[in-house]
Design a protein around this motif. Structure first.
Motif, PDB file in Angstrom:
ATOM      1  N   HIS A 222      29.948 -41.317  21.112  1.00 52.17           N
ATOM      2  CA  HIS A 222      29.810 -42.287  22.203  1.00 52.17           C
ATOM      3  C   HIS A 222      30.375 -41.753  23.519  1.00 52.17           C
ATOM      4  O   HIS A 222      29.953 -42.166  24.595  1.00 52.17           O
ATOM      5  N   GLY A 247      24.908 -46.791  22.622  1.00 53.07           N
ATOM      6  CA  GLY A 247      26.302 -46.846  23.033  1.00 53.07           C
ATOM      7  C   GLY A 247      26.862 -45.558  23.588  1.00 53.07           C
ATOM      8  O   GLY A 247      28.070 -45.460  23.823  1.00 53.07           O
ATOM      9  N   GLY A 288      25.863 -50.140  20.987  1.00 54.40           N
ATOM     10  CA  GLY A 288      26.942 -50.438  21.912  1.00 54.40           C
ATOM     11  C   GLY A 288      26.494 -51.320  23.066  1.00 54.40           C
ATOM     12  O   GLY A 288      27.291 -52.043  23.651  1.00 54.40           O
TER      13      GLY A 288
END
Length: 435
Positions: A222, A247, A288
């Protein structure tokens, strides 16, 4: 001593005379205040990356002068006289317009010569250009559209503006096997087949579990900065938009794609991608940012609203139902109530969003184009096309422009047209028909 013929000498004299004539035409210099008093137009002759906000040096100014147009000297060879006339008409320029240029001397001279040839007689330079940083304008997120020399400097370990905060990866994205990648690619770049992020029957994004596995395979967490490029910008944008949904916090695309790298005459790599060490863990839940994708019901909820827009990024013939745009999509028409966000000449082109060199058109031009169809920056906006590629490119541009509430309707026309109960329209459409 090398002999010089009389003809060569004459040619040199004539060349110097021509240059001196052009230089004389550019001798006049105005300040921005003086130009504004006379309702003149400012033109930035630099590359679009610098116009958008990238500083030309680490400590240099960022952005362009207020209300400046961008006519990069690097575009001139790609613009015929008719295209230049069209550009001028679009920006309300006439031969009587007062114009002031800024950029390098060479770029200013080149643009001035072309404007003179087109009949523009009142062209000067902007004497105080880029000297007052506080007044400069820029894309809110210009760093999300990188340029070739920035990537090259980053790879060389040099200090660059808007540098990644941690690890970074450069990835080429395209459909299918890496046939063009094998011939030439950005050195050190990985390769992603778009089949890794979308699948049949509707070419929607893959499941979150498959997305997680794909990211791990390519060593992406991420907090990895991912810089994507493609032979087609929208292929890279499709992967970028899905990674943002997943994300990955910092995802960027090379503005202008592979062509921009090739045109910059930078080094190229050849052969198969190097082995990538898989990531043990993404480091955050997936997705995300689920709000970056909307489904069919959510798309329906955006129709006929003043505070929202469902935006068709399809060619005009697709939008009015003359063609579906795809060999594998049979129904023709458009989502009733969708607003036209422009695209290009057909389902594989995006000229309406591109400068002559394939980079993103100016934010002011794009926003003006959308405003005509009641598509506004404070709305909730979801873009769609046939299956998501063109919509993703537009999403990335809107994001760089600072539009805060944007998404992609992943199913697009392919999914919508497969359900007979969904409202569909054909024929001539106007912005008012969507209200």
């Amino acid at each position: 001593m090398k002999r010089v013929s009389h003809l060569s000498t004459l040619a040199m004299i004539l060349g110097l005379a021509t240059f001196s004539s052009v230089a004389a035409d550019m001798a006049q210099s105005l300040t921005l205040a003086q130009l504004q008093q006379q309702q003149g137009t400012v033109i930035d002759t630099r590359a679009s990356a610098f116009y958008n906000g990238w500083p030309q040096t680490l400590s240099g100014p960022s952005g362009h002068e207020p209300a400046a147009l961008n006519l990069s000297a690097s575009w001139l060879n790609a613009m015929n006289d008719e295209q230049l006339a069209g550009w001028a008409k679009q920006h309300n320029l006439t031969p009587a317009s007062m114009i002031a240029l800024y950029g390098s001397d060479a770029d200013n001279q080149a643009v001035n010569a072309r404007l003179k040839k087109a009949g523009y007689s009142t062209v000067s330079t902007l004497g105080d250009a880029l000297q007052t940083p506080a007044r400069l304008q820029r894309l809110p997120h210009f760093e999300q559209l990188v340029y070739p020399q920035w990537i090259h400097q980053l790879q060389q370990g040099k200090k660059v503006a808007a540098a990644p905060t941690g690890d970074f990866k450069i990835i080429e994205a395209a459909w299918g096997a890496p046939k063009f990648y094998l011939l030439n690619h950005i050195p050190g770049a990985d390769y992603i087949d778009t089949n890794e992020v979308e699948s049949e029957p509707l070419w929607n994004k893959v499941s979150d579990d498959k997305l997680k596995a794909m990211l791990a395979k390519h060593g992406i967490r991420h907090d990895t900065t991912v810089i994507l490029y493609g032979r087609d910008v929208y292929a890279a944008a499709r992967v970028a938009q899905i990674m943002l949904y997943a994300g990955v916090k910092d995802v960027r695309i090379l503005d202008g794609g592979w062509k921009a790298w090739s045109d910059a005459n930078l080094p190229v790599g050849r052969g198969t991608p190097a082995k990538v060490k898989p990531a043990n863990d993404f480091g955050a839940p997936i997705p995300g940012q689920p709000q970056l994708m909307v489904d069919m019901e959510q798309a329906r909820g955006l129709l006929h609203r003043k505070d929202a827009s469902l935006v068709s990024i399809r060619s005009w013939p697709e939008f009015i139902g003359e063609t579906s745009g795809y060999s594998y999509i049979k129904p023709k028409g458009e989502i009733a109530g969708a607003r036209w966000g422009h695209a290009g000449s057909d389902a594989t082109h995006m000229e309406d969003f591109h400068n002559p060199d394939g980079t993103m058109r100016s934010a002011d031009d794009i926003a003006a184009m959308w405003k005509q169809w009641h598509i506004l920056p404070d709305q909730q906006v979801a873009f769609y096309c046939g299956t998501g590629w063109r919509a993703s490119e537009t999403f990335m541009y809107a994001r760089a422009m600072g539009w805060k509430n944007v998404a992609v309707y992943d199913g697009g026309w392919y999914e919508w047209s497969a359900h007979p109960q969904n409202p569909v329209t054909t024929g001539p459409l106007t912005p008012e028909s969507t209200l």
